[in-house]
Design an enzyme around this catalytic site. Structure first.
Site, short mmCIF file in Angstrom:
data_model
loop_
_atom_site.label_atom_id
_atom_site.label_comp_id
_atom_site.label_asym_id
_atom_site.label_seq_id
_atom_site.Cartn_x
_atom_site.Cartn_y
_atom_site.Cartn_z
N CYS A 155 0.84 -1.20 0.00
CA CYS A 155 0.00 0.00 0.00
C CYS A 155 0.88 1.25 0.00
O CYS A 155 0.57 2.24 -0.68
CB CYS A 155 -0.93 0.02 1.21
SG CYS A 155 -2.37 -1.05 1.02
N HIS B 284 -0.62 -10.31 -4.35
CA HIS B 284 0.26 -9.95 -5.47
C HIS B 284 0.56 -11.20 -6.27
O HIS B 284 0.53 -12.32 -5.74
CB HIS B 284 1.56 -9.33 -4.96
CG HIS B 284 2.26 -10.13 -3.92
ND1 HIS B 284 1.85 -10.13 -2.60
CD2 HIS B 284 3.29 -11.00 -3.99
CE1 HIS B 284 2.61 -10.94 -1.91
NE2 HIS B 284 3.50 -11.50 -2.71
P1 AMP Z 1 5.27 -13.35 -0.87
O1 AMP Z 1 6.36 -14.07 -0.09
O2 AMP Z 1 4.55 -14.18 -1.87
O3 AMP Z 1 4.35 -12.60 0.08
O4 AMP Z 1 6.04 -12.27 -1.74
C1 AMP Z 1 6.55 -11.09 -1.22
C2 AMP Z 1 7.69 -10.69 -2.12
O5 AMP Z 1 7.96 -9.33 -1.88
C3 AMP Z 1 8.98 -11.47 -1.88
O6 AMP Z 1 9.34 -12.17 -3.07
C4 AMP Z 1 9.99 -10.38 -1.53
O7 AMP Z 1 11.27 -10.61 -2.08
C5 AMP Z 1 9.33 -9.14 -2.10
N1 AMP Z 1 9.72 -7.91 -1.46
C6 AMP Z 1 9.79 -7.66 -0.12
N2 AMP Z 1 10.19 -6.39 0.10
C7 AMP Z 1 10.36 -5.82 -1.12
C8 AMP Z 1 10.77 -4.53 -1.57
N3 AMP Z 1 11.09 -3.57 -0.71
N4 AMP Z 1 10.86 -4.30 -2.90
C9 AMP Z 1 10.55 -5.27 -3.79
N5 AMP Z 1 10.13 -6.51 -3.43
C10 AMP Z 1 10.06 -6.79 -2.12
ZN ZN Z 2 -1.73 -3.29 1.27
#
Ligand code: AMP
Ligand code: ZN
Length: 114
Positions: free
Chosen positions: A7, A99
């Protein structure tokens, strides 16, 4: 104020490079890539689970998925791609904002248990 990383990306509270954005969703690069190209396709509206979707969310998610193949060149999808949605603890969901992981740019194996 929503205490959610995606968000905060969406509303600009935390700056992030958006590879693509429209009124409904945006796309960023995953900070910890699991493939040559690893994008996150993120609806702007906050919800965690597919089971929580309203009728409007369903329509928006459908439009979001339909937009992905139209971004073939931008996202380098020519050789094929994989979409993944993690839901809940067993799947390893770490960000509580729905996502879609979009992986491309290489041949991929299949090991759903990771
Ligand atoms: P999930 O584990 O399916 O909830 O995916 C969350 C994803 O967000 C993971 O693959 C992380 O590497 C990614 N993530 C976490 N923080 C960031 C960030 N600051 N910028 C880009 N991706 C991120
Ligand atoms: Zn959110």
């Amino acid at each position: 104020m929503c205490d959610c990383l995606f968000c905060k990306f969406s509303n600009g509270e935390i700056p992030v490079e958006k590879v693509y954005e429209d009124g409904n969703f945006f796309i960023i690069r995953d900070i910890n890539p699991q493939a040559v190209n690893h994008y996150l396709v993120i609806p702007k509206k906050h919800f965690k689970y597919l089971s929580e979707m309203t009728e409007e969310d369903r329509a928006n998610l459908g439009e979001m998925l339909a937009a992905i193949p139209k971004l073939e060149k931008l996202l380098k999808l020519e050789g094929g791609y994989r979409l993944v949605i993690n839901q809940g603890d067993d799947a390893g969901q770490t960000v509580p904002h729905l996502h879609v992981h979009l992986l491309s740019g290489q041949k991929m194996g299949w090991n759903p248990a990771g």
